[in-house]
Design a protein around this motif. Structure first.
Motif, PDB file in Angstrom:
ATOM      1  N   TYR A 166      10.102   8.455  -8.203  1.00 17.78           N
ATOM      2  CA  TYR A 166       9.159   7.973  -7.188  1.00 17.78           C
ATOM      3  C   TYR A 166       9.758   6.668  -6.659  1.00 17.78           C
ATOM      4  O   TYR A 166       9.382   5.564  -7.061  1.00 17.78           O
ATOM      5  CB  TYR A 166       7.776   7.737  -7.796  1.00 17.78           C
ATOM      6  N   GLY A 167      10.728   6.829  -5.755  1.00 16.80           N
ATOM      7  CA  GLY A 167      11.610   5.730  -5.393  1.00 16.80           C
ATOM      8  C   GLY A 167      10.923   4.535  -4.768  1.00 16.80           C
ATOM      9  O   GLY A 167      11.267   3.379  -5.053  1.00 16.80           O
ATOM     10  N   PRO A 178      11.640   8.931   3.470  1.00 17.80           N
ATOM     11  CA  PRO A 178      11.696   9.394   4.864  1.00 17.80           C
ATOM     12  C   PRO A 178      10.976   8.500   5.868  1.00 17.80           C
ATOM     13  O   PRO A 178      11.541   8.151   6.907  1.00 17.80           O
ATOM     14  CB  PRO A 178      11.047  10.787   4.792  1.00 17.80           C
TER      15      PRO A 178
HETATM   16  C1  TPP Z   1      -0.893  11.322  -3.103  1.00 19.34           C
HETATM   17  C2  TPP Z   1      -0.121  10.070  -3.345  1.00 19.34           C
HETATM   18  N1  TPP Z   1       0.016   9.588  -4.607  1.00 19.34           N
HETATM   19  C3  TPP Z   1       0.720   8.442  -4.815  1.00 19.34           C
HETATM   20  C4  TPP Z   1       1.256   7.756  -3.779  1.00 19.34           C
HETATM   21  C5  TPP Z   1       1.965   6.430  -4.022  1.00 19.34           C
HETATM   22  N2  TPP Z   1       3.373   6.528  -3.614  1.00 19.34           N
HETATM   23  C6  TPP Z   1       3.832   6.039  -2.457  1.00 19.34           C
HETATM   24  S1  TPP Z   1       5.437   6.281  -2.207  1.00 19.34           S
HETATM   25  C7  TPP Z   1       5.580   7.040  -3.721  1.00 19.34           C
HETATM   26  C8  TPP Z   1       6.903   7.542  -4.197  1.00 19.34           C
HETATM   27  C9  TPP Z   1       7.437   8.652  -3.341  1.00 19.34           C
HETATM   28  O1  TPP Z   1       8.347   9.417  -4.081  1.00 19.34           O
HETATM   29  P1  TPP Z   1       9.208  10.536  -3.411  1.00 19.34           P
HETATM   30  O2  TPP Z   1       8.376  11.458  -2.617  1.00 19.34           O
HETATM   31  O3  TPP Z   1      10.061  11.149  -4.446  1.00 19.34           O
HETATM   32  O4  TPP Z   1      10.097   9.728  -2.377  1.00 19.34           O
HETATM   33  P2  TPP Z   1      11.129   8.511  -2.660  1.00 19.34           P
HETATM   34  O5  TPP Z   1      10.328   7.246  -2.550  1.00 19.34           O
HETATM   35  O6  TPP Z   1      11.716   8.695  -4.006  1.00 19.34           O
HETATM   36  O7  TPP Z   1      12.099   8.659  -1.562  1.00 19.34           O
HETATM   37  C10 TPP Z   1       4.361   7.094  -4.385  1.00 19.34           C
HETATM   38  C11 TPP Z   1       4.145   7.697  -5.713  1.00 19.34           C
HETATM   39  C12 TPP Z   1       1.059   8.275  -2.490  1.00 19.34           C
HETATM   40  N3  TPP Z   1       1.547   7.678  -1.405  1.00 19.34           N
HETATM   41  N4  TPP Z   1       0.396   9.442  -2.312  1.00 19.34           N
END
Ligand code: TPP
Length: 564
Positions: free
Chosen positions: A484-485, A403
């Protein structure tokens, strides 16, 4: 007959409520605990402050943050001792680093119970000190009024930030002199007690501006925080200077206008917006820390490539990351206003078609992807559909993951002020759902929407119950990809697709929502996206749209450039 003598004392808990009221606080977000019983009793007797019961303290902090961002008032949250303090902390850290005034009050064990292995005892002073702008642990009820006055002053003057007060159990019952319960109500909103820049530096900056050919503004959150949008617009028009922003800077300028470049940097910037930064011979940073994301690790602008004027209320900011030609320390609105005055009727006419061409190139690529009928649905289609459906005054909160960069890049903010925000300081997943609840209480007359990845949803789902209990007409959008994209994208571009521990299972978030009593929708086919979102947005109750989306590491968007 003698008149009855007015009660000259309040209990500590009553004094806390009165001090909050005196600073204009109307809403508090929080969660109960043993050490909070006297405080809750005082809340119960107060008719002026609304208490919003949350399902964990982390989200109480984020709600206070979202509330503060859209109202310009201090957001207040509370929780009990021990775990209540450790859980409330993430909200304070984000708010502090994002320059948002959030006050957290954690109750605490009684002063007399200290150092006796009392259940939930922890050193709240040490815990909060490095993560807030200001914090205190009360030892005596008589100190309550001045401690709260100090907290509000710290939060809303200079660079705004968060504050924490620990309120021991017995301090809540001790006496407070009613005469000491007073406040400067202007400290309940920010920025309070604005500071004007030094005229000497204003003249230097004006000279540098007159001599520049391609000036560019890079605006951070400070412009909206300071309410400096019209002063910025006036100055940018005078100079024919393009205005780029950070993510928090969205809302500094109407993004439909000819001067607006959009977001720059590694999380929402694109090659087209970066090129405009690289062309500038003078960069004017306004209320922006010129951090790693905005400057793509201090490469754009390249050091030495442009002269720098750096406007910030925090004297430690100008010069921290770039060799600055003119530091202008003060409130953004006063600084920009002083520059407008110093430049008088100076005008530079400049052909700005290159800004429009850059935007055409950027949005041309975007529109093609947004029109795609592919499944899984492309993130661009989600952004375009939601943006088109939203009223221009709506509040949109974006979580990290897909997002934040996509909406920052392609959701065009129409108008100025805080209509779009994300937790850019720490980018902790799971912020937007709660922040949207807080934002709704701040601006209940507009539609509020939170967009999050499924990773984020897993970190905040419990607050759906709060939205249902309070019948909040918020729409939650989950970009679902079972991964976790953002991190997988990093493994793709930086580590030769050696994917490790980034995939998780598929969840039907619509069903989860239904279980909470939220109206849930699941979208798999692109053709059903628009009508489903339209229906969800129109409901006067909480709704959640689960969109099965193309994972970020497979999306064609310039992910490699977004990974800082
Ligand atoms: C509390 C926390 N833990 C780990 C992260 C590291 N991190 C940044 S983006 C991300 C992946 C996000 O996954 P999701 O919410 O499924 O969104 P997507 O990227 O798949 O669209 C992670 C794990 C973070 N930002 N915040």
């Amino acid at each position: 007959m003698n008149k009855p003598v007015e009660m000259a004392t309040l209990t500590g808990a009553e004094a806390v409520v009165e001090m909050l009221k005196a600073h204009g606080v109307e809403v508090i977000f929080g969660l109960c605990g043993d050490t909070s019983l006297p405080l809750y009793d005082a809340f119960c007797s107060s008719k002026d402050i609304r208490h919003i019961l949350t399902r964990d303290e982390r989200h109480a902090g984020y709600m206070a943050d979202g509330y503060a961002r859209v109202t310009g008032k201090v957001g207040v949250c509370e929780g009990p001792s021990g775990g209540g303090a450790t859980y409330i902390l993430p909200g304070l850290v984000e708010a502090n680093e994002s320059s948002i005034p959030v006050l957290a009050v954690n109750t605490d064990i009684a002063v007399g119970s200290r150092n006796k292995f009392t259940l939930t005892e922890l050193d709240q002073r040490a815990l909060m000190a490095p993560l807030t702008k200001w914090n205190a642990v009360l030892d005596r009820s008589a100190d309550i009024p001045r401690t709260f006055r100090k907290a509000f002053e710290e939060m809303t003057t200079g660079r705004p930030g968060s504050a924490h007060i620990a309120l021991p159990f017995d301090v809540q019952s001790g006496p407070v002199d009613r005469a000491d319960v007073y406040a400067d109500p202007t400290l309940g909103a920010f920025p309070a007690r604005r500071v004007a820049p030094d005229a000497f530096y204003v003249e230097l900056a004006a000279k540098l501006i007159r001599n520049s050919k391609n000036p560019l503004f890079v605006c951070g959150g400070g412009v909206v925080l300071s309410g400096a949008e019209s002063e910025l617009g006036e100055l940018a028009e005078k100079l024919s200077a393009p205005v780029a922003t950070t993510i928090s800077g969205k809302g500094s300028i109407d993004e439909r206008c000819a001067l607006s470049v959009g977001v720059v940097g590694s999380n929402g910037g694109t090659p087209e917006t970066r090129a405009i930064v690289d062309e500038a011979d003078l960069v004017i940073f306004v209320g922006c820390r010129a951090g790693s994301v905005t400057t793509e690790r201090w490469r754009h602008p390249a050091p030495g490539a442009a002269r720098i004027i750096h406007i910030d209320v925090d004297p430690a900011v100008p010069g921290a990351n770039y060799k600055v030609d003119v530091p202008l320390v003060g409130d953004a609105r006063l600084c920009l206003s002083a520059l407008n005055e110093a430049l008088g009727d100076f005008r530079r006419l400049r052909d700005l078609s290159f800004v429009q061409e850059a935007k055409n190139a950027k949005f041309g690529k975007f529109e093609k992807l947004a029109a795609s009928n592919d499944t899984p649905i492309k993130p661009e289609r989600v952004v375009k559909t939601l943006s088109d459906l939203l009223d221009k005054d709506a509040t949109l909160v974006a979580d990290p993951g897909t997002p934040c960069p996509y909406f920052s890049a392609y959701h065009v903010v129409r108008g100025t002020g805080r209509r779009y925000f994300s937790n850019r300081a720490h980018g902790a997943l799971g912020y937007s759902l709660a922040a949207a609840i807080g934002a709704h209480f701040g601006r209940p007359s507009v539609k509020t929407v939170a967009v999050m990845g499924d990773g984020s949803f897993g970190m905040c789902a419990g607050e759906l119950e709060t939205a249902v209990r309070l019948k909040l007409p918020i729409t939650f959008v989950v970009v679902s990809n079972a991964v976790y994209g953002w991190i997988k994208a990093g493994q793709k571009t930086g580590y030769g697709q050696r994917y490790f521990s980034v995939d998780f299972g598929v969840t039907d978030h619509a069903k989860v929502a239904e279980a909470f009593g939220v109206r849930g929708f699941r979208v798999v086919e692109p053709s059903t996206l628009e009508p489903t979102l339209r229906t969800a947005l129109s409901l006067g109750e909480p709704s959640l749209v689960d969109i099965v989306c193309q994972p970020l590491h497979e999306a064609r968007a310039p992910v490699s450039e977004w990974v800082a």
